[in-house]
Design an enzyme around this catalytic site. Structure first.
Site, short mmCIF file in Angstrom:
data_model
loop_
_atom_site.label_atom_id
_atom_site.label_comp_id
_atom_site.label_asym_id
_atom_site.label_seq_id
_atom_site.Cartn_x
_atom_site.Cartn_y
_atom_site.Cartn_z
N PHE A 418 -6.43 -40.82 -26.28
CA PHE A 418 -5.62 -41.51 -27.29
C PHE A 418 -6.46 -42.09 -28.42
O PHE A 418 -6.12 -43.15 -28.98
CB PHE A 418 -4.77 -42.62 -26.64
CG PHE A 418 -4.35 -42.30 -25.24
CD1 PHE A 418 -3.63 -41.14 -24.97
CD2 PHE A 418 -4.71 -43.11 -24.17
CE1 PHE A 418 -3.27 -40.80 -23.68
CE2 PHE A 418 -4.36 -42.78 -22.88
CZ PHE A 418 -3.64 -41.63 -22.63
N CYS A 419 -7.56 -41.43 -28.75
CA CYS A 419 -8.44 -41.91 -29.83
C CYS A 419 -8.97 -43.31 -29.55
O CYS A 419 -9.26 -44.05 -30.48
CB CYS A 419 -7.73 -41.91 -31.18
SG CYS A 419 -7.38 -40.30 -31.80
N ASN A 420 -9.02 -43.70 -28.29
CA ASN A 420 -9.56 -45.02 -27.94
C ASN A 420 -10.59 -44.81 -26.82
O ASN A 420 -10.33 -45.15 -25.66
CB ASN A 420 -8.43 -45.94 -27.50
CG ASN A 420 -8.91 -47.38 -27.29
OD1 ASN A 420 -10.07 -47.62 -26.96
ND2 ASN A 420 -8.02 -48.33 -27.47
#
Ligand SMILES: Cc1ncc(COP(=O)(O)O)c(C=O)c1O
Length: 501
Positions: A418-420
């Site tokens: 999740f791009c995290n």
């Protein structure tokens, strides 16, 4: 970035046959839920709204559980916007002719409404239109005076568009420091944070960035930290992209220096518009690395010099998305009419139910099906839940298999990191030395290769997860559907993760 996973027909058939929808059972479950949670009835108007405005979800049999990815729009928003476009003539706002002025009028009205919606004083703040939250973050990153005694402090739990600012800091030789989050809740210990904040360079340019809500774990980091950081000499960038859709963000109360967000996450339509809401005083501190049409008063070719416009205009490169900006006002009015506190309440109650139900899913041998990353209660958390599935012998189910099977029953969820990456690394106990070793010889690495490298020695079984997130149109049935889907994994053996490089 998304790889496919081969799912065999037997798996699909097993899921689909077990997912036969039993209306009587669903109704009984809803009645039981409301008995357990009578406060839910206070949010009933959202069920009516779903019928009137988000009917296509039920007409198409879609179970949408990716509101942190993108919000959904109401039919009325579209109709009002089309009506507005069809009843006027709108030109490029960079002129003084009547059609240009018509655009300017609508765009400035949208800007004004944003101040009102977020309770930001226009004397103190400026609203800068961008393409999305990432565009807003980039403006801060590229213009912040890291080169003048600067440093960048950020939390492990951050979207990559906040992490990416470190490259601007690095380019200007400014120190970069990450504040860790602690498992299993993936929160930041406030005493630890205070120690990091004590390291502000006196008289320097200290930028501290964190998300009001994590797009990985749903954790809501305290907004009280803004005042604490200010007191200790920091400028604060509050990434509100995942927070604003289901929470009231009162800028006047919390006084962040920079707020970044994307409007499509709040009300679905239009995509392509975000904002940087910044203190005017802070904008004076920024130094843009270039100029563009619309951002300058004059920039004579033979003078080799330019003068920036005042305020927001200096940061809005080229032509703003002038036909879509009025739809931002319509979207915010839509939310205001519903009341974001009601959305917040419903999302929280359904998240509470979901957290309980996920934890109650057990194989016949008593082993849990689900491992949740992040808080297990709704205290200081939002409606985003990340987790992995395990079989009775504790072998993980590849999240791509879970997603692939969810797709076959029209459940939209999200998988991956999740791009995290920071929150994921802590959640999955991945350490800096391991990453350093695995990254050192690579000019280029795909996510799949990273997963293979990290899982090769059996030390880690997961480098990603499944994420569901609730929002404006979520109802009990959506959550119920998800649980029924997850039940199809009970007492099933997993073949583990099958990434091929
Ligand atoms: C917390 C957070 N910050 C920033 C972003 C970036 O938003 P956008 O992709 O709209 O620029 C996202 C997107 O998911 C997010 O969740």
């Amino acid at each position: 970035m998304h790889s496919t996973y081969l799912i065999d027909a037997v798996q699909v058939e097993a899921v689909q046959s077990q997912m036969q929808y039993d209306e009587a059972q669903a109704q009984a479950a809803e009645v039981a839920f409301i008995e357990r949670c009578p406060a839910y009835t206070k949010t009933r108007k959202l069920d009516e709204l779903r019928q009137q405005e988000y009917q296509r979800l039920d007409q198409l049999g879609q179970v949408y559980l990716d509101y942190t990815g993108g919000g959904l729009y109401a039919d009325t928003q579209l109709k009002q916007h089309m009506q507005m476009l069809m009843s006027g003539v709108y030109g490029n706002p960079h002129s003084g002719n009547p059609t240009s002025l018509a655009s300017t009028h609508l765009d400035e009205s949208a800007r004004k409404y944003i101040f009102e919606y977020f309770n930001a004083d226009p004397d103190e703040y400026e609203v800068i239109f961008t393409a999305n939250a990432s565009g807003a973050l980039r403006i801060v990153g590229e213009s912040y005076p890291f080169e003048k005694n600067g440093q960048y402090l950020l939390t492990f739990d951050n979207h990559n568009s906040v992490n990416g600012i470190r490259e601007f800091a690095r380019g200007k030789n400014a120190p970069i420091t990450y504040v860790p989050v602690a498992p299993p809740d993936l929160r930041i210990d406030e005493a630890t944070l205070r120690e990091y904040l004590d390291l502000a360079i006196p008289g320097g340019n200290n930028l501290f960035a964190y998300p009001a809500q994590s797009n990985f774990s749903g954790v809501q980091h305290s907004l009280e930290w803004i005042a604490i950081a200010h007191e200790k000499g920091w400028d604060v960038l509050l990434d509100s992209a995942a927070f604003a859709p289901t929470n009231r963000l009162d800028i006047g109360r919390w006084q962040p220096d920079f707020v970044t967000l994307s409007f499509y996450k709040i009300f679905g339509y239009p995509t392509g518009v975000g904002a940087l809401i910044a203190r005017r005083e802070m904008l004076r501190k920024l130094h843009r690395p270039w100029f563009a049409g619309g951002t300058i008063t004059v920039a004579p070719v033979q003078g080799n010099k330019h003068f920036l416009e005042e305020g927001a205009a200096a940061f809005e490169d080229g032509t703003i998305d002038y036909l879509n900006l009025p739809a931002v006002e319509l979207g915010l009015k839509h939310i205001q009419k519903i009341d974001v506190d009601v959305i917040h309440e419903r999302v929280l109650l359904l998240t509470d139910y979901l957290l309980d139900e996920l934890q109650a899913l057990k194989h016949a041998n008593g082993e849990p099906l689900i491992r949740i990353y992040g808080p297990l209660t709704t205290e200081n958390r939002g409606g985003t839940i990340s987790f992995n599935l395990y079989d009775p012998d504790h072998t993980i189910f590849d999240y791509r298999l879970v997603e692939g099977l969810a797709n076959t029953v029209n459940i939209s969820l999200r998988t991956g990191c999740f791009c995290n990456p920071g929150a994921g690394e802590v959640a999955m106990d991945i350490h800096a030395e391991e990453l350093r070793e695995c990254l050192q010889d690579e000019d280029r690495m795909t996510f799949e290769q990273l997963v293979i490298a990290m899982t090769a020695d059996g030390e880690h079984d997961a480098v990603g997860a499944v994420r569901v997130s609730l929002g404006i149109a979520t109802n009990f049935r959506d959550v119920y559907h998800l649980i029924e889907f997850l039940k199809t994994f009970l007492d099933v053996r997993s073949e583990g993760v099958r990434f091929e490089g």
